[in-house]
Design a protein around this motif. Structure first.
Motif, short mmCIF file in Angstrom:
data_model
loop_
_atom_site.label_atom_id
_atom_site.label_comp_id
_atom_site.label_asym_id
_atom_site.label_seq_id
_atom_site.Cartn_x
_atom_site.Cartn_y
_atom_site.Cartn_z
N LEU A 251 -24.21 19.26 93.39
CA LEU A 251 -24.92 18.03 92.97
C LEU A 251 -26.43 18.23 92.98
CD1 LEU A 251 -22.81 15.25 94.77
CD2 LEU A 251 -22.80 15.85 92.34
N ARG A 252 -26.94 18.96 94.00
CA ARG A 252 -28.39 19.22 94.05
C ARG A 252 -28.83 20.08 92.87
NH1 ARG A 252 -27.38 19.76 99.70
NH2 ARG A 252 -27.20 22.03 99.49
N SER A 253 -27.97 21.00 92.45
CA SER A 253 -28.34 21.91 91.37
C SER A 253 -28.28 21.24 90.00
CB SER A 253 -27.41 23.13 91.37
OG SER A 253 -26.11 22.79 90.95
N ILE A 254 -27.43 20.23 89.86
CA ILE A 254 -27.15 19.67 88.54
C ILE A 254 -28.06 18.50 88.19
CG2 ILE A 254 -25.46 17.86 89.11
CD1 ILE A 254 -24.97 20.53 86.40
N LYS A 255 -28.76 17.92 89.19
CA LYS A 255 -29.43 16.64 88.94
C LYS A 255 -30.58 16.72 87.94
CE LYS A 255 -32.09 16.80 93.26
NZ LYS A 255 -32.33 16.09 94.53
N HIS A 256 -31.13 17.91 87.72
CA HIS A 256 -32.24 18.03 86.76
C HIS A 256 -31.85 18.87 85.54
CE1 HIS A 256 -34.77 16.03 89.61
NE2 HIS A 256 -34.69 17.00 90.51
N ILE A 257 -30.55 19.02 85.32
CA ILE A 257 -30.08 19.81 84.17
C ILE A 257 -29.49 18.85 83.13
CG2 ILE A 257 -28.56 21.65 83.37
CD1 ILE A 257 -28.58 22.80 86.17
N ASP A 258 -29.78 19.09 81.88
CA ASP A 258 -29.31 18.22 80.81
C ASP A 258 -27.91 18.63 80.37
OD1 ASP A 258 -29.19 16.30 78.85
OD2 ASP A 258 -30.30 17.50 77.36
N VAL A 259 -26.94 18.38 81.24
CA VAL A 259 -25.54 18.63 80.93
C VAL A 259 -24.70 17.72 81.83
CG1 VAL A 259 -25.18 20.48 82.64
CG2 VAL A 259 -23.78 20.43 80.56
N LYS A 260 -23.54 17.32 81.35
CA LYS A 260 -22.66 16.48 82.15
C LYS A 260 -21.84 17.34 83.11
CE LYS A 260 -22.03 13.03 78.49
NZ LYS A 260 -21.06 12.45 77.52
N LEU A 261 -21.56 16.80 84.29
CA LEU A 261 -20.67 17.43 85.25
C LEU A 261 -19.52 16.48 85.53
CD1 LEU A 261 -19.79 19.41 87.53
CD2 LEU A 261 -21.37 18.17 89.04
N LYS A 262 -18.31 16.96 85.33
CA LYS A 262 -17.12 16.18 85.68
C LYS A 262 -16.49 16.79 86.92
CE LYS A 262 -16.30 14.37 81.08
NZ LYS A 262 -15.35 13.62 80.27
N ILE A 263 -16.30 15.96 87.93
CA ILE A 263 -15.74 16.41 89.20
C ILE A 263 -14.30 15.89 89.30
CG2 ILE A 263 -15.88 16.17 91.70
CD1 ILE A 263 -18.90 16.08 91.46
N VAL A 264 -13.36 16.82 89.41
CA VAL A 264 -11.95 16.47 89.54
C VAL A 264 -11.51 16.77 90.96
CG1 VAL A 264 -9.61 16.99 88.77
CG2 VAL A 264 -11.48 16.92 87.11
N GLY A 265 -11.09 15.76 91.68
CA GLY A 265 -10.65 15.96 93.05
C GLY A 265 -11.01 14.79 93.93
N ASP A 266 -10.51 14.84 95.15
CA ASP A 266 -10.78 13.79 96.13
C ASP A 266 -10.91 14.45 97.49
OD1 ASP A 266 -11.16 11.20 97.10
OD2 ASP A 266 -9.58 10.40 95.80
N GLY A 267 -11.27 13.67 98.50
CA GLY A 267 -11.39 14.24 99.82
C GLY A 267 -12.34 13.46 100.70
N PRO A 268 -12.56 13.94 101.92
CA PRO A 268 -13.33 13.19 102.92
C PRO A 268 -14.79 12.97 102.56
CG PRO A 268 -12.87 15.42 103.69
CD PRO A 268 -12.04 15.21 102.47
N MET A 269 -15.32 13.76 101.62
CA MET A 269 -16.74 13.61 101.27
C MET A 269 -16.96 12.80 99.99
SD MET A 269 -18.83 17.10 102.16
CE MET A 269 -20.31 16.36 101.46
N ARG A 270 -15.94 12.17 99.48
CA ARG A 270 -16.11 11.45 98.23
C ARG A 270 -17.18 10.36 98.34
NH1 ARG A 270 -11.87 9.46 93.63
NH2 ARG A 270 -13.37 8.22 92.44
N ASN A 271 -17.11 9.56 99.41
CA ASN A 271 -18.10 8.48 99.57
C ASN A 271 -19.51 9.03 99.70
OD1 ASN A 271 -16.12 6.53 99.44
ND2 ASN A 271 -15.88 6.35 101.65
#
Length: 407
Positions: A251-271
């Motif tokens: 997430l830190r790496s993607i926030k300033h890149i002009d591309v979409k990121l789709k995250i598939v999955g769940d777990g204790p860190m979702r919130n």
């Protein structure tokens, strides 16, 4: 034709993660070669139906129970007499030639190895994680790779609260490790199958005899996966949302890149991930939750490439083989067994684990060189067809089974 009766044992009889996928896929290829395969697991509501489920021991439920029941449950985590009794009943019914155990810790327990030993049945075991080295199985402490228990110093798990930062849970895991070590519970096992050289190395360093450790990589039936070398406008993460998976680094790496990121999955860190996205006003990330079947297939096939930002000693992630089978390159952290599977600059790119700046650079590099995405994807597909196919895996598996029967 050489035909065997094999008992496949695992804590769960449904696809809960990568290790269960391997479990079910191995059953399938063995049945295709006319071997008789019988499952043994604990009862769970999600389990796949089996005609042998009447032999499965009951589910272990720890939620909302009183202290006495929790103490009994803790004992069953270490050594399950019920699992042993049920397995004896099943062995009497089917009379297998051999047992192939997968994940048995903390549910079925080493009691099933004792049952096999009493019946003089050879046992082969696949090491999906590092439980024989580390009581909490991840070789991870406070989110950082840890090897303190490698010299059988299992007390570190308790003192450092390695299991979910829980003192009681960590104590039980430490006791379990010493119980199995002192009583030599794993000595009956003929061979340990390691899906990666990294796993083999760590278990060898932990004192398991080299002659018992055999590397057999995971496999994928690539003919079931139709590759797609075209793509849409997003990159993909598939996996559990937990600290060791490095999702926050992604997430830190993607926030300033002009591309979409789709995250598939769940777990204790979702919130926590959703909160980070909101607080940092990140608009190019979508958390889709758990996906399977056709939904997951479409997400893979339309992605640019897949990112695996793990920060623990990954063994041999099935996500890599799935992405390759769909013709998708991978950007992954260079940790554990990952570098054995992702060939840098041929099937993907590697970066130092936890380095969000380098990960950002690698993502931008592929986005700026789209021809590499297609070329790497084609090479990745060729790799799984040649090196990670079902027939090759089957031959290696049968070779280990035969050696076990000859011991």
């Amino acid at each position: 034709m050489f035909k065997m009766k094999i008992l496949f044992i695992n804590n769960y009889y449904y696809v809960r993660g990568g290790s269960e996928k391997v479990f079910f896929d191995e059953i399938e290829i063995l049945k295709k070669h006319n071997h008789d395969v019988t499952p043994f697991s604990r009862h769970y509501i999600k389990n796949t139906y089996s005609e042998y489920q009447k032999y499965f021991p009951s589910n272990l439920d720890y939620e909302g129970v009183n202290l006495l029941k929790k103490i009994v449950a803790a004992q069953n985590l270490i050594y399950s007499l019920e699992a042993k009794k049920k397995l004896f009943e099943l062995l009497k019914s089917i009379k297998p030639d051999l047992i192939h155990a997968h994940n048995i810790y903390g549910r079925l327990t080493c009691s099933i190895i004792d049952a096999a030993k009493e019946k003089k049945l050879p046992v082969v075991m696949t090491l999906h994680d590092y439980k024989l080295v580390c009581p909490s199985y991840l070789m991870l402490c406070k989110g950082v790779p840890c090897e303190r228990c490698k010299g059988r110093n299992f007390y570190n798990c308790f003192f450092r609260r390695c299991h979910k930062n829980n003192l009681v849970g960590s104590f039980i895991y430490s006791i379990e490790a010493y119980f199995n070590l002192i009583l030599k519970k794993y000595e009956w096992i003929s061979f340990f199958i390691c899906p990666s050289n990294f796993s083999k190395k760590k278990h060898l360093e932990a004192g398991i005899p080299e002659e018992k450790l055999i590397r057999i990589p995971n496999f994928i039936e690539s003919e079931k996966y139709k590759p797609n070398y075209e793509y849409k406008d997003y990159i993909l993460y598939v996996g559990r949302l937990s600290k060791e998976k490095g999702v926050l680094t992604l997430l830190r790496s993607i926030k300033h890149i002009d591309v979409k990121l789709k995250i598939v999955g769940d777990g204790p860190m979702r919130n926590e991930c959703e909160r980070y996205i909101e607080e940092n006003k990140i608009t190019n990330v979508e958390i889709l939750g758990y996906k399977t079947g056709k939904d997951l297939e479409v997400l893979y096939k339309n992605s640019l490439f897949v990112v695996i930002p793990s920060e623990w000693y990954e063994n041999a992630p099935m996500v890599i083989l799935e992405a390759f089978a769909y013709g998708k390159p991978i950007i992954a952290s260079s940790i554990g067994g990952i570098p054995e599977m992702v060939i840098n600059e041929k099937t993907g790119l590697l970066y130092p684990p936890g380095d969000d700046n380098d990960l950002k650079d690698k993502i931008c590099y592929l986005l700026n060189n789209p021809h590499l995405i297609k070329n790497m994807g084609k090479f990745a597909r060729e790799l799984v067809e040649k090196k990670y196919n079902a027939e090759l895996h089957y031959k290696k598996l049968i070779s280990v089974y035969k050696k076990s029967l000859e011991r």
